[in-house]
Motif scaffolding. Sequence first.
Motif, mmCIF file in Angstrom:
data_model
loop_
_atom_site.group_PDB
_atom_site.id
_atom_site.type_symbol
_atom_site.label_atom_id
_atom_site.label_comp_id
_atom_site.label_asym_id
_atom_site.label_seq_id
_atom_site.Cartn_x
_atom_site.Cartn_y
_atom_site.Cartn_z
ATOM 1 N N PHE A 32 0.861 -1.405 -0.009
ATOM 2 C CA PHE A 32 -0.038 -0.019 0.177
ATOM 3 C C PHE A 32 0.697 1.237 -0.115
ATOM 4 C CE2 PHE A 32 -2.464 3.320 2.422
ATOM 5 C CZ PHE A 32 -3.456 3.432 1.476
ATOM 6 N N ILE A 33 2.010 1.169 0.894
ATOM 7 C CA ILE A 33 2.777 2.393 0.784
ATOM 8 C C ILE A 33 3.547 2.644 -0.378
ATOM 9 C CG2 ILE A 33 4.956 3.365 1.870
ATOM 10 C CD1 ILE A 33 3.870 2.184 4.799
ATOM 11 N N ALA A 34 3.903 1.533 -1.159
ATOM 12 C CA ALA A 34 4.688 1.575 -2.339
ATOM 13 C C ALA A 34 3.769 2.112 -3.327
ATOM 14 C CB ALA A 34 5.234 0.275 -2.565
ATOM 15 N N ALA A 37 3.543 5.579 -3.206
ATOM 16 C CA ALA A 37 4.653 6.062 -3.484
ATOM 17 C C ALA A 37 4.890 6.295 -4.989
ATOM 18 C CB ALA A 37 5.879 5.723 -2.958
ATOM 19 N N ALA A 38 4.455 5.271 -5.683
ATOM 20 C CA ALA A 38 4.453 5.097 -7.180
ATOM 21 C C ALA A 38 3.450 5.845 -7.836
ATOM 22 C CB ALA A 38 4.198 3.584 -7.497
ATOM 23 N N MET A 39 2.378 6.370 -7.253
ATOM 24 C CA MET A 39 1.433 6.930 -7.582
ATOM 25 C C MET A 39 1.826 8.368 -7.626
ATOM 26 S SD MET A 39 -1.999 5.359 -6.020
ATOM 27 C CE MET A 39 -3.126 6.696 -6.369
ATOM 28 N N ALA A 40 2.559 8.847 -6.622
ATOM 29 C CA ALA A 40 2.970 10.331 -6.389
ATOM 30 C C ALA A 40 4.024 10.495 -7.458
ATOM 31 C CB ALA A 40 3.408 10.487 -5.067
ATOM 32 N N PRO A 134 6.961 3.561 -11.839
ATOM 33 C CA PRO A 134 6.197 2.771 -10.825
ATOM 34 C C PRO A 134 6.721 1.329 -10.727
ATOM 35 C CG PRO A 134 4.830 3.058 -12.741
ATOM 36 C CD PRO A 134 6.031 3.872 -13.003
ATOM 37 N N ALA A 135 7.435 0.917 -11.925
ATOM 38 C CA ALA A 135 7.946 -0.521 -11.571
ATOM 39 C C ALA A 135 9.102 -0.407 -10.838
ATOM 40 C CB ALA A 135 8.363 -0.994 -13.002
#
Length: 147
Positions: A32-34, A37-40, A134-135
């Motif tokens: 969830f945290i990742a 972070a990936a979305m941001a 995001p990857a």
Amino acid sequence: MSSMNDTGVVAGPASGRPGHTHRLRRLAGTGFIATLAAMAATTLAAALAQAVGVDFEIPDGGESIPLPGFAVVTGFFSVVGIAIAAALLRWSARPAARFVWTAVSLTAISLIPPLIAGANTATTTALLGLHLVPAMVVIPTLARSLR
């Protein structure tokens, strides 16, 4: 009259593996945290690309991809990645290695649509990069959680 005493029977975790529930919860929390972070990171990278002139216009519809669209798609596919990681945690003897192989393969496949969409070079290059952002956040984070 006879009586039965069941005090010797103890119910264990549903999966049959001690600590499995804890590992799954940790994976979900880390995922969830990742994902956030990936979305941001993806949305920020898309905004920076727009600021330097990338239009994100896809020729078929003539419309530009909106910035929130990057966050939504990144979030969706990151959650799919978490589900794959959870399944591998449950059913694979080597979940981290299998996850990395699967996620890198799916990332490579995701690079095909930007290449065949017919967008201009700047948009195509930016979209390819936005698949990799995001990857680079989610894959190593989830792989570490699976070890």
